[in-house]
Scaffold this active site. Structure first.
Site, short mmCIF file in Angstrom:
data_model
loop_
_atom_site.label_atom_id
_atom_site.label_comp_id
_atom_site.label_asym_id
_atom_site.label_seq_id
_atom_site.Cartn_x
_atom_site.Cartn_y
_atom_site.Cartn_z
CE LYS A 98 60.50 125.48 6.71
NZ LYS A 98 59.80 126.77 6.55
CG HIS B 264 64.46 123.54 7.01
ND1 HIS B 264 63.44 122.62 6.91
CD2 HIS B 264 64.24 124.46 6.03
CE1 HIS B 264 62.63 122.96 5.91
NE2 HIS B 264 63.10 124.06 5.37
CB SER C 89 65.24 123.53 2.92
OG SER C 89 65.33 124.21 1.68
#
Length: 396
Positions: free
Chosen positions: A244, A214, A186
């Protein structure tokens, strides 16, 4: 009466963090977290959100969330194992399993909870965990909670991983050995070497665990890092978040049905914490539906990401070794990083500074997160601001 010892500790340490440029200021938003945000009445181009696909403000998700409140209420009302499991949770888990290409899924209240829950439910003091040195804090804490022997290996160093796996196996000290890695890291945006990791795991009979917080919604046409490499049948644990690219809140672990059954009876956050709200479950399901129906948002994300990366590199910024939309501008000194971020903010670009302990000392950076919701005009304006402030501060 407040403890004097506590007050002294807090005062001295907060002052020390501020002096070293390590104190994080929190900026509350006045409205939604979209491609543009408002802070203190000022509109800013937002390059600090994990809202990769712009789904946090998507009207289709908002609509199903409202409907879920009307039909199921605002809260689940209990832990999943009593009567907090609703049909909405089961539908979400079924859709996620299809999306990730696994037999089953268990959902949690957050991605952090997933790693705390799943690692400690399977690993114990008689086991060992091979962990990439740059793994996320939630992985580190999950490993600690398990009480297994933690054996870090150098970041993305497959020779080091193989040697430490060999030593761990040949020692005969451990019942089980796991290798655990982020799918996408990340802070730097690089991708784990999953084919090599899986190969080593097969050689030494290691359990494989990928934190794809991610990667989901980003790689593999949205299905994640494991799908990106075609390894759905080779990875034991696929962990992901719903906060996310999915744009909502929560997390999940995908894997074999027997693994998910075990986590449902042994993972403590599942057993002892109330489930995500009906609105969250419904909105997350809708987001997964959208990603399974079309790759348009994923393609737009990559188009915007490549555009911003190319622009920053041409200006002379150091963006490291990013292979994903995560695009750091590495400054180095913590105070210089804070100053750079502050000046960008003043000029209309919100790009948050990231410093120790989130990244190693001396590697402070401003991390940019372009999304599918940004327009080219927004990105051009951001690049012009980067050029202005970068030259002003002598960074480029």
């Amino acid at each position: 009466m407040t403890s004097n010892a506590l007050q002294t500790f807090l005062h001295e340490n907060i002052a020390d963090l501020k002096e070293k440029g390590l104190y994080n200021e929190i900026d509350p938003l006045e409205g939604a977290n979209g491609p543009e945000i408002t802070i203190d009445g000022k509109k800013l181009i937002n390059l600090s959100s994990n809202n990769y696909l712009g789904l946090a403000t998507d009207e289709r998700l908002k609509e199903v969330a409202k409907d879920a409140v009307d039909s199921h209420g605002v809260g689940a009302g209990a832990v999943r194992t009593i009567n907090g499991t609703m049909d909405l949770h089961l539908e979400l888990e079924k859709k996620l399993a299809a999306f990730k290409g696994t037999e089953a899924v268990i959902s949690f209240q957050s991605g952090f909870n997933c790693n705390m829950a799943a690692i400690s439910a399977v690993m114990d003091k008689n086991d060992a965990i091979l962990s990439d040195q740059l793994n996320h804090a939630s992985i580190i804490d999950g490993c600690r909670l398990s009480k297994a022997k933690i054996i870090p290996f150098n970041h993305a160093d497959m020779d080091d991983l193989r040697e430490k796996a060999r030593q761990a196996v040949e020692s005969g000290q451990y019942n089980k050995i796991m290798v655990i890695t982020d799918g996408v890291f990340s802070m730097d945006g690089d991708i784990a070497k999953l084919p090599e990791i899986v190969g080593i795991a097969e050689e030494f009979d290691l359990i494989t665990y990928v934190d794809d917080a991610h990667g989901s919604g980003v790689l593999g046409q949205g299905a994640g890092t494991v799908k990106h490499f075609g390894l759905q049948d080779k990875v034991d644990f696929q962990m992901g978040t719903l906060s996310k690219a999915i744009g909502v809140i929560g997390g999940y672990v995908a894997g074999k049905a027997e693994l998910i059954d075990w986590l449902k009876v042994r993972s403590r956050p599942f057993l002892f914490s109330t489930a995500v709200s009906p609105a969250d479950a419904a909105a997350s399901t809708k987001a997964v539906d959208l990603l399974m129906e079309s790759t348009d948002l994923n393609e737009k994300l990559w188009e915007n990401s490549n555009y911003l990366k190319d622009g920053l590199q041409k200006l002379g910024f150091d963006i490291g070794n990013s292979e994903t939309p995560i695009t750091p501008c590495i400054i180095g000194d913590e105070n210089d990083t804070q100053t750079f971020s502050k000046r960008l903010n003043e000029e209309g670009v919100y790009a948050k500074s990231i410093v120790f302990p989130t990244v190693p000392r001396g590697t402070g950076r401003v991390r940019n997160m372009p999304t599918a919701a940004h327009t080219k005009e927004m990105l051009d304006q951001a690049l012009a601001t980067y050029e202005k402030i970068g030259k002003e501060l002598g960074i480029i």
